[in-house]
Write an enzyme that holds these catalytic residues in place. Structure first.
Site, PDB file in Angstrom:
ATOM      1  N   ASP A  13      53.846 -69.064   3.096  1.00  0.00           N
ATOM      2  CA  ASP A  13      53.096 -69.678   1.986  1.00  0.00           C
ATOM      3  C   ASP A  13      52.218 -70.841   2.419  1.00  0.00           C
ATOM      4  OD1 ASP A  13      54.388 -67.888   0.255  1.00  0.00           O
ATOM      5  OD2 ASP A  13      56.096 -69.247   0.047  1.00  0.00           O
ATOM      6  N   LYS A  16      47.694 -68.535   4.068  1.00  0.00           N
ATOM      7  CA  LYS A  16      47.085 -67.506   4.927  1.00  0.00           C
ATOM      8  C   LYS A  16      46.063 -66.676   4.167  1.00  0.00           C
ATOM      9  CE  LYS A  16      51.210 -65.928   5.576  1.00  0.00           C
ATOM     10  NZ  LYS A  16      52.044 -67.003   4.982  1.00  0.00           N
ATOM     11  N   ALA A  39      55.578 -60.587   0.793  1.00  0.00           N
ATOM     12  CA  ALA A  39      54.478 -61.539   0.903  1.00  0.00           C
ATOM     13  C   ALA A  39      53.786 -61.714  -0.440  1.00  0.00           C
ATOM     14  CB  ALA A  39      53.458 -61.031   1.928  1.00  0.00           C
ATOM     15  N   GLY A  40      53.216 -62.882  -0.638  1.00  0.00           N
ATOM     16  CA  GLY A  40      52.375 -63.137  -1.808  1.00  0.00           C
ATOM     17  C   GLY A  40      51.243 -64.021  -1.351  1.00  0.00           C
ATOM     18  N   HIS A  41      50.038 -63.476  -1.295  1.00  0.00           N
ATOM     19  CA  HIS A  41      48.892 -64.225  -0.781  1.00  0.00           C
ATOM     20  C   HIS A  41      47.915 -64.488  -1.921  1.00  0.00           C
ATOM     21  CE1 HIS A  41      49.776 -62.545   3.520  1.00  0.00           C
ATOM     22  NE2 HIS A  41      50.779 -63.227   3.000  1.00  0.00           N
ATOM     23  N   THR A 128      63.791 -61.662  -0.871  1.00  0.00           N
ATOM     24  CA  THR A 128      62.972 -61.381  -2.057  1.00  0.00           C
ATOM     25  C   THR A 128      63.500 -60.142  -2.796  1.00  0.00           C
ATOM     26  OG1 THR A 128      61.491 -60.019  -0.749  1.00  0.00           O
ATOM     27  CG2 THR A 128      60.900 -62.346  -0.982  1.00  0.00           C
ATOM     28  N   ARG A 142      65.485 -44.829  13.126  1.00  0.00           N
ATOM     29  CA  ARG A 142      64.722 -43.569  13.134  1.00  0.00           C
ATOM     30  C   ARG A 142      65.058 -42.677  11.950  1.00  0.00           C
ATOM     31  NH1 ARG A 142      66.279 -43.346  19.165  1.00  0.00           N
ATOM     32  NH2 ARG A 142      67.975 -44.410  18.113  1.00  0.00           N
ATOM     33  N   GLN A 223      54.357 -63.951   5.952  1.00  0.00           N
ATOM     34  CA  GLN A 223      55.484 -64.850   6.244  1.00  0.00           C
ATOM     35  C   GLN A 223      55.056 -65.937   7.250  1.00  0.00           C
ATOM     36  OE1 GLN A 223      56.483 -61.148   6.397  1.00  0.00           O
ATOM     37  NE2 GLN A 223      56.471 -61.530   4.226  1.00  0.00           N
ATOM     38  N   GLY A 301      58.648 -66.282  -7.892  1.00  0.00           N
ATOM     39  CA  GLY A 301      58.585 -67.385  -8.847  1.00  0.00           C
ATOM     40  C   GLY A 301      59.614 -68.479  -8.583  1.00  0.00           C
TER      41      GLY A 301
HETATM   42  P1  GDP Z   1      50.171 -67.469   1.757  1.00  0.00           P
HETATM   43  O1  GDP Z   1      51.378 -66.652   1.434  1.00  0.00           O
HETATM   44  O2  GDP Z   1      50.250 -68.105   3.108  1.00  0.00           O
HETATM   45  O3  GDP Z   1      48.881 -66.729   1.563  1.00  0.00           O
HETATM   46  O4  GDP Z   1      50.169 -68.677   0.703  1.00  0.00           O
HETATM   47  P2  GDP Z   1      50.481 -68.583  -0.883  1.00  0.00           P
HETATM   48  O5  GDP Z   1      49.296 -67.985  -1.544  1.00  0.00           O
HETATM   49  O6  GDP Z   1      51.802 -67.969  -1.142  1.00  0.00           O
HETATM   50  O7  GDP Z   1      50.661 -70.123  -1.234  1.00  0.00           O
HETATM   51  C1  GDP Z   1      49.657 -71.046  -1.011  1.00  0.00           C
HETATM   52  C2  GDP Z   1      49.289 -71.689  -2.357  1.00  0.00           C
HETATM   53  O8  GDP Z   1      48.542 -72.865  -2.114  1.00  0.00           O
HETATM   54  C3  GDP Z   1      48.399 -70.817  -3.216  1.00  0.00           C
HETATM   55  O9  GDP Z   1      48.711 -71.054  -4.557  1.00  0.00           O
HETATM   56  C4  GDP Z   1      46.993 -71.299  -2.898  1.00  0.00           C
HETATM   57  O10 GDP Z   1      46.071 -71.106  -3.969  1.00  0.00           O
HETATM   58  C5  GDP Z   1      47.235 -72.771  -2.688  1.00  0.00           C
HETATM   59  N1  GDP Z   1      46.355 -73.418  -1.714  1.00  0.00           N
HETATM   60  C6  GDP Z   1      45.860 -72.936  -0.547  1.00  0.00           C
HETATM   61  N2  GDP Z   1      45.176 -73.896   0.122  1.00  0.00           N
HETATM   62  C7  GDP Z   1      45.269 -75.010  -0.636  1.00  0.00           C
HETATM   63  C8  GDP Z   1      44.793 -76.369  -0.468  1.00  0.00           C
HETATM   64  O11 GDP Z   1      44.170 -76.721   0.524  1.00  0.00           O
HETATM   65  N3  GDP Z   1      45.115 -77.265  -1.469  1.00  0.00           N
HETATM   66  C9  GDP Z   1      45.832 -76.890  -2.581  1.00  0.00           C
HETATM   67  N4  GDP Z   1      46.091 -77.831  -3.493  1.00  0.00           N
HETATM   68  N5  GDP Z   1      46.276 -75.644  -2.752  1.00  0.00           N
HETATM   69  C10 GDP Z   1      46.010 -74.729  -1.805  1.00  0.00           C
HETATM   70  P1  IMO Z   2      54.117 -65.024   2.565  1.00  0.00           P
HETATM   71  O1  IMO Z   2      53.411 -63.923   3.332  1.00  0.00           O
HETATM   72  C1  IMO Z   2      57.764 -67.365   2.005  1.00  0.00           C
HETATM   73  C2  IMO Z   2      61.566 -65.336   2.839  1.00  0.00           C
HETATM   74  C3  IMO Z   2      62.497 -65.078   1.686  1.00  0.00           C
HETATM   75  C4  IMO Z   2      63.831 -65.187   2.388  1.00  0.00           C
HETATM   76  C5  IMO Z   2      63.557 -64.544   3.743  1.00  0.00           C
HETATM   77  C6  IMO Z   2      63.980 -63.094   3.846  1.00  0.00           C
HETATM   78  O2  IMO Z   2      53.695 -65.130   1.155  1.00  0.00           O
HETATM   79  O3  IMO Z   2      54.064 -66.301   3.326  1.00  0.00           O
HETATM   80  P2  IMO Z   2      62.927 -60.859   2.866  1.00  0.00           P
HETATM   81  O4  IMO Z   2      62.686 -60.418   1.449  1.00  0.00           O
HETATM   82  O5  IMO Z   2      61.692 -60.923   3.697  1.00  0.00           O
HETATM   83  O6  IMO Z   2      64.016 -60.081   3.528  1.00  0.00           O
HETATM   84  O7  IMO Z   2      63.493 -62.370   2.729  1.00  0.00           O
HETATM   85  O8  IMO Z   2      62.152 -64.659   3.938  1.00  0.00           O
HETATM   86  N1  IMO Z   2      60.184 -64.819   2.680  1.00  0.00           N
HETATM   87  C7  IMO Z   2      59.112 -65.577   2.439  1.00  0.00           C
HETATM   88  N2  IMO Z   2      59.012 -66.903   2.201  1.00  0.00           N
HETATM   89  N3  IMO Z   2      56.647 -66.606   2.049  1.00  0.00           N
HETATM   90  C8  IMO Z   2      56.729 -65.282   2.309  1.00  0.00           C
HETATM   91  O9  IMO Z   2      55.637 -64.506   2.500  1.00  0.00           O
HETATM   92  C9  IMO Z   2      58.006 -64.699   2.475  1.00  0.00           C
HETATM   93  N4  IMO Z   2      58.456 -63.441   2.704  1.00  0.00           N
HETATM   94  C10 IMO Z   2      59.782 -63.533   2.845  1.00  0.00           C
HETATM   95  O10 IMO Z   2      62.338 -66.043   0.676  1.00  0.00           O
HETATM   96  O11 IMO Z   2      64.167 -66.530   2.607  1.00  0.00           O
HETATM   97 MG    MG Z   3      52.888 -66.549  -0.026  1.00  0.00          MG
END
Ligand code: GDP
Ligand code: IMO
Ligand code: MG
Length: 443
Positions: A13, A16, A39-41, A128, A142, A223, A301
């Protein structure tokens, strides 16, 4: 221009998705190489928020090839829903390509993930519950079912049967679950297969072709380094390798195809789920980071745990990934916090001091962080677009991080919006053949 890997430098998070989206404007292809819909981007475009779990974060740029590589585990029902959602919002998913070798998350993987966590009780990982671990386990055993298997009903049925048989005992509590019926499952996955068929391709070859044409290919990690199954805080990790080296395996390219590796790190740290976190804050400052930074999981969430930036862990991540540059995101979230603390070593319970990331799990679990303090700033930095626009204290903070790690900072995030990013000259290099589009003109 060739290969650029974008990887998480902390526990995920880090932003990326936002960085990948920004670089995608100059790339020909964006390739996700591991993980699944754990993942959640997030990308914020003109006030509109997009959250991607499987589709690569380049999809908002028309004409780009967005590849789900062989190293990704795909839940086909989540993927079809994501494609439909894109269409509904007027975005053409035509550039999507899915590796025929990517493994499928099946209904029993999700049930096993859930059951595994329940069985662990207090020792649970906090997954997750998307079936990621059991799917990668089947891949290694496999017994996995791959994207290409969706195209042949007979093969699909046989493989599902073979994969479920050894799990019969563990799945007994779910015996009556209709999702586990062999016939229904085969039919459901065949239907999803029909919908995904137009996107299934030999993505490795497509990636080679783009690289051989000297086009920019962005490898998008999911991740973060400390969640890596080999190098992270095992067993509190995910079941794949989010480190840059895995881009080769998960996309099908060689190490020499990757020219640059950028690690993405927040100006502080978050973690979702259980496991060690030496610089964790359990106080008002931590709560403030959570509120101001909107630190609630994109996928589940859940409230994210928060803490001070950890340079011991980041230096480890920099070396492990061979980082050539670092992107620091969410610097704006630190505005108004005085003083700022930066973790520079760990302390053991008996007074031992660790300058390097400890390889032994018990040491890490008991370690607390030792900090240096730095002055904070009060100015609103969300409109900064050049390093010179930042207050001295913010620039000093970034310089301290960069010097400690020995890695240049190439971009700095000052807000969630696409335009809220400071580009340094090193990042501008990626303008390549396509000129950098001014933020307001982004598609
Ligand atoms: P990812 O999984 O690495 O793609 O990151 P996530 O999307 O899960 O979490 C990053 C959160 O931070 C998202 O809600 C983005 O919109 C927000 N975000 C990213 N860059 C910035 C920043 O520079 N400042 C702030 N305030 N929020 C940011
Ligand atoms: P992004 O790409 C943050 C964490 C879970 C848990 C551990 C194992 O958005 O950065 P899993 O379901 O993968 O077996 O869970 O990894 N986890 C993440 N934490 N960002 C993520 O993805 C994650 N994907 C898995 O919370 O601790
Ligand atoms: Mg994320």
């Amino acid at each position: 221009m060739a290969g650029l890997a974008i990887v998480g430098a902390q526990w995920g998070d880090e932003g990326k998705g936002k960085v990948t989206d920004l670089l995608a404007q100059r790339a020909a292809m964006i390739v996700r190489f591991q993980g699944g819909n754990n993942a959640g981007h997030t990308i914020v475009r003109g006030g509109e928020t997009f959250k991607f779990h499987l589709v690569p974060s380049g999809i908002l740029h028309p004409g780009k090839k967005c590849v789900i590589g062989n190293g990704v585990v795909v839940n086909p029902s989540v993927l079809t829903a994501e494609i439909e959602e894109l269409r509904r919002r007027g975005i053409d998913p035509g550039g999507l390509r899915i590796s025929a070798n990517a493994h499928l998350i099946m209904p029993y993987h999700m049930l096993l993930d859930h059951a595994g966590e329940v069985r662990l009780g207090k020792l649970q990982i906090g997954t997750t519950r998307r079936g990621i671990g059991p799917c990668y386990a089947d891949k290694a055993a496999r017994l996995g079912i791959r994207m290409q298997d969706l195209l042949d009903e007979k093969i699909l049925r046989q493989k599902i049967y073979a994969a479920m048989e050894p799990k019969r005992q563990t799945l007994r509590p779910f015996a009556k679950d209709p999702a586990l019926d062999l016939h229904t499952m085969t039919e459901d996955y065949r239907t999803l297969g029909h919908r995904l068929e137009p996107y299934i391709a030999d993505t490795t070859r497509l990636t080679w072709e783009a690289l051989d044409r000297d086009e920019l290919v962005v490898f998008e990690g999911a991740q973060g380094t400390l969640l890596d199954i080999d190098h992270g805080t095992y067993p509190f990790v995910t079941s794949s390798n989010p480190v840059a080296g895995a881009a080769c395996v998960g996309a099908g390219v060689g190490p020499r195809d990757i020219d640059d590796v950028w690690g993405i790190a927040k100006a502080y740290v978050t973690r979702v789920g259980a496991g060690p976190f030496p610089s964790e804050l359990d106080d008002d400052i931590g709560a403030r980071m959570r509120t101001v930074g909107g630190e609630f999981g994109t996928t589940t969430g859940r409230a994210r745990r928060t803490g001070w930036i950890d340079l011991v862990a980041l230096r480890y991540a920099a070396r492990l990934n061979g980082m050539s540059g670092m992107v620091v995101t969410k610097l704006d979230v630190l505005t108004g916090i005085h003083p700022l603390s930066v973790a520079v070593r760990y302390l053991g319970p008996e007074g031992a001091s660790f300058d390097e990331y400890p390889y032994h799990q018990s040491i890490l679990h008991k370690a607390s962080a030792d900090y240096v303090e730095m002055p904070g700033w009060d100015e609103d930095i969300s409109a900064a677009r050049r390093l010179d626009d930042l207050p001295d204290a913010a620039r000093d903070y970034l310089a301290f991080v960069s010097d400690f790690l020995g890695v240049p900072i190439v971009m700095v995030g000052v807000g969630p919006g696409r335009e809220q990013m400071i580009w340094t000259e090193a990042a501008e290099r990626y303008a390549g053949a396509a000129p950098l589009v001014a933020p307001g003109e982004l598609p």
